[in-house]
Design a protein around this motif. Structure first.
Motif, PDB file in Angstrom:
ATOM      1  N   LEU A 135      -4.819 -15.782  35.782  1.00  0.00           N
ATOM      2  CA  LEU A 135      -5.992 -15.239  36.473  1.00  0.00           C
ATOM      3  C   LEU A 135      -5.592 -14.607  37.797  1.00  0.00           C
ATOM      4  N   LEU A 136      -4.739 -15.273  38.547  1.00  0.00           N
ATOM      5  CA  LEU A 136      -4.271 -14.765  39.832  1.00  0.00           C
ATOM      6  C   LEU A 136      -3.646 -13.376  39.678  1.00  0.00           C
ATOM      7  N   THR A 137      -2.776 -13.239  38.707  1.00  0.00           N
ATOM      8  CA  THR A 137      -2.063 -11.981  38.501  1.00  0.00           C
ATOM      9  C   THR A 137      -3.011 -10.841  38.158  1.00  0.00           C
ATOM     10  N   LEU A 138      -3.928 -11.102  37.252  1.00  0.00           N
ATOM     11  CA  LEU A 138      -4.845 -10.038  36.836  1.00  0.00           C
ATOM     12  C   LEU A 138      -5.777  -9.620  37.970  1.00  0.00           C
ATOM     13  N   LEU A 139      -6.215 -10.578  38.770  1.00  0.00           N
ATOM     14  CA  LEU A 139      -7.114 -10.249  39.877  1.00  0.00           C
ATOM     15  C   LEU A 139      -6.382  -9.507  41.004  1.00  0.00           C
ATOM     16  N   LEU A 140      -5.080  -9.726  41.122  1.00  0.00           N
ATOM     17  CA  LEU A 140      -4.296  -9.040  42.157  1.00  0.00           C
ATOM     18  C   LEU A 140      -3.681  -7.730  41.664  1.00  0.00           C
ATOM     19  N   GLU A 295      -6.946 -15.401  24.227  1.00  0.00           N
ATOM     20  CA  GLU A 295      -7.406 -16.769  24.435  1.00  0.00           C
ATOM     21  C   GLU A 295      -7.421 -17.117  25.922  1.00  0.00           C
ATOM     22  N   SER A 296      -6.450 -16.612  26.646  1.00  0.00           N
ATOM     23  CA  SER A 296      -6.372 -16.895  28.087  1.00  0.00           C
ATOM     24  C   SER A 296      -7.554 -16.290  28.820  1.00  0.00           C
ATOM     25  N   VAL A 297      -7.946 -15.092  28.409  1.00  0.00           N
ATOM     26  CA  VAL A 297      -9.117 -14.440  29.007  1.00  0.00           C
ATOM     27  C   VAL A 297     -10.341 -15.344  28.865  1.00  0.00           C
ATOM     28  N   LYS A 298     -10.470 -15.983  27.704  1.00  0.00           N
ATOM     29  CA  LYS A 298     -11.600 -16.892  27.472  1.00  0.00           C
ATOM     30  C   LYS A 298     -11.469 -18.157  28.314  1.00  0.00           C
ATOM     31  N   PHE A 299     -10.266 -18.729  28.349  1.00  0.00           N
ATOM     32  CA  PHE A 299     -10.059 -19.982  29.059  1.00  0.00           C
ATOM     33  C   PHE A 299     -10.332 -19.856  30.556  1.00  0.00           C
ATOM     34  N   VAL A 300      -9.988 -18.709  31.159  1.00  0.00           N
ATOM     35  CA  VAL A 300     -10.203 -18.547  32.602  1.00  0.00           C
ATOM     36  C   VAL A 300     -11.549 -17.899  32.901  1.00  0.00           C
ATOM     37  N   SER A 303     -15.139 -12.278  32.953  1.00  0.00           N
ATOM     38  CA  SER A 303     -16.353 -11.684  32.407  1.00  0.00           C
ATOM     39  C   SER A 303     -16.001 -10.427  31.613  1.00  0.00           C
ATOM     40  N   PHE A 304     -16.935 -10.018  30.787  1.00  0.00           N
ATOM     41  CA  PHE A 304     -16.741  -8.809  29.990  1.00  0.00           C
ATOM     42  C   PHE A 304     -16.505  -7.609  30.907  1.00  0.00           C
ATOM     43  N   GLN A 305     -17.248  -7.552  32.017  1.00  0.00           N
ATOM     44  CA  GLN A 305     -17.110  -6.455  32.961  1.00  0.00           C
ATOM     45  C   GLN A 305     -15.719  -6.472  33.605  1.00  0.00           C
ATOM     46  N   GLU A 306     -15.222  -7.661  33.940  1.00  0.00           N
ATOM     47  CA  GLU A 306     -13.890  -7.772  34.544  1.00  0.00           C
ATOM     48  C   GLU A 306     -12.806  -7.339  33.567  1.00  0.00           C
ATOM     49  N   VAL A 307     -12.961  -7.705  32.318  1.00  0.00           N
ATOM     50  CA  VAL A 307     -11.992  -7.308  31.302  1.00  0.00           C
ATOM     51  C   VAL A 307     -11.963  -5.787  31.171  1.00  0.00           C
ATOM     52  N   GLU A 312      -9.256  -0.734  32.123  1.00  0.00           N
ATOM     53  CA  GLU A 312      -9.320   0.616  32.671  1.00  0.00           C
ATOM     54  C   GLU A 312      -8.211   0.823  33.706  1.00  0.00           C
ATOM     55  N   LEU A 313      -7.963  -0.222  34.499  1.00  0.00           N
ATOM     56  CA  LEU A 313      -6.890  -0.147  35.498  1.00  0.00           C
ATOM     57  C   LEU A 313      -5.541   0.063  34.827  1.00  0.00           C
ATOM     58  N   ILE A 314      -5.309  -0.675  33.748  1.00  0.00           N
ATOM     59  CA  ILE A 314      -4.046  -0.552  33.025  1.00  0.00           C
ATOM     60  C   ILE A 314      -3.911   0.827  32.404  1.00  0.00           C
ATOM     61  N   LYS A 315      -4.977   1.311  31.800  1.00  0.00           N
ATOM     62  CA  LYS A 315      -4.936   2.636  31.178  1.00  0.00           C
ATOM     63  C   LYS A 315      -4.689   3.714  32.235  1.00  0.00           C
ATOM     64  N   HIS A 316      -5.369   3.562  33.391  1.00  0.00           N
ATOM     65  CA  HIS A 316      -5.244   4.562  34.461  1.00  0.00           C
ATOM     66  C   HIS A 316      -3.824   4.561  35.034  1.00  0.00           C
TER      67      HIS A 316
END
Length: 319
Positions: A135-140, A295-300, A303-307, A312-316
């Motif tokens: 979670l930390l990595t994705l949010l940063l 599965e990790s996305v679900k465990f932490v 939200s659908f919007q955050e995903v 989008e960030l990765i694609k960009h």
């Protein structure tokens, strides 16, 4: 540049690279290997953010690093990786207060500690060692991407372990602390971390953010705290003895430092003794890595919007 010490099983990172104007976060940067990594980066001129859940330990570590390096750009922030709320609070503060983030070292961890189910319904070891860092990595990630340049990517280093070779993945029992032994949960958490590294590297392929694994080898630190009253009493003496057999925290930190400073054009790989090494066969299973991500996305509880934002960030980043 690397030099292998005579009569030793470890390799020292001899990079002369400076980190002036760069910012690095080291989880667990207040003790053991994390403290050694943070001190090294501070000595190179970086702004260092050390994170742990203990205020006294954090302040002592901050003062220690400043005293040893003369670098006053050392910040301590509370971070409890066993709490989704704490991870979110920490990342919100970082995104609000920091202009850049060039290096993220996901180092914090526990092994054979008393196992319990956290307030988020997860295994404490799994959450501290893996889910919290996921979670930390994705949010940063937005700040990591914004701080990077084509000639100088931002880097994420996930500290893993040889134990991932004996790990198992069972999504229905991931957080079942009665099903697994404490050691097995630790091993599982490290395999999840390795698979996460592979998956994120694949998603970021061609971008200006790289991610790799660093296996420190067997290090004599207080991360190993068996859940036994008797062993808790004698463990400090055991650690002193183990120092004669295993790596010191400084020695164990060398590979993570090497990966952060010297590795170019490589992402998603395993490093040991400051060179690329082979991970467990399971680590290269793309389908398994993709499932661990989902599965990790679900465990932490992303939200659908955050995903969508992360996707989008990765694609960009690839455009």
């Amino acid at each position: 540049m690397l030099v292998v010490c005579v009569n030793s099983t470890y390799t020292i990172c001899k990079s002369k690279r400076r980190l002036d104007g760069k910012t690095a976060i080291v989880t667990g940067g207040t003790a053991g290997m994390g403290l050694q990594i943070a001190k090294d980066f501070a000595s190179r001129g970086a702004r260092i953010i050390i994170a742990c859940p203990f205020h006294k330990e954090g302040e002592q570590a901050r003062k220690y690093i400043i005293k040893k390096t003369g670098n006053k750009e050392v910040v301590f922030k509370l971070l409890d990786l066993s709490s989704i709320a704490s991870v979110r609070k920490f990342t919100n503060e970082i995104l609000k207060e920091e202009e850049r983030l060039n290096i993220l070292i996901n180092n914090a961890g526990v092994c054979m500690a008393k196992e319990y189910i956290t307030e988020d319904g997860l295994s404490s070891t799994m959450q501290i060692n893996y889910f919290g860092h996921f979670l930390l990595t994705l949010l940063l990630l937005p700040l990591l991407k914004r701080s990077a340049h084509c000639s100088e990517p931002s880097g994420i280093v996930n500290v893993t372990s040889l134990t991932h070779f004996v790990a198992k993945v069972d999504f229905e029992k991931t957080n079942d602390i009665k099903h697994w032994t404490s050691f097995q949960i630790y091993a599982n958490s490290k395999l999840y971390m390795v698979l996460f590294t592979r998956e994120l590297a694949e998603k970021l392929k061609g971008s200006n953010v790289v991610i790799n694994n660093a296996d420190p080898g067997i290090v004599a630190t207080y991360i190993y705290m068996p859940d036994s009253s008797f062993l808790k009493i004698i463990w400090p003496k055991v650690v002193v003895f183990l120092k004669f057999l295993f790596k010191t925290p400084w020695q164990g930190a060398q590979t993570a430092i090497h990966v952060a400073l010297d590795v170019e054009g490589v992402s998603g790989e395993m490093f040991s003794n400051c060179k690329i090494s082979k991970a467990a066969t399971k680590a290269y299973d793309k389908d398994l890595a993709s499932k661990v991500w989902d599965e990790s996305v679900k465990f932490v509880r992303l939200s659908f919007q955050e995903v969508l934002i992360i996707d989008e960030l990765i694609k960009h980043s690839l455009s």
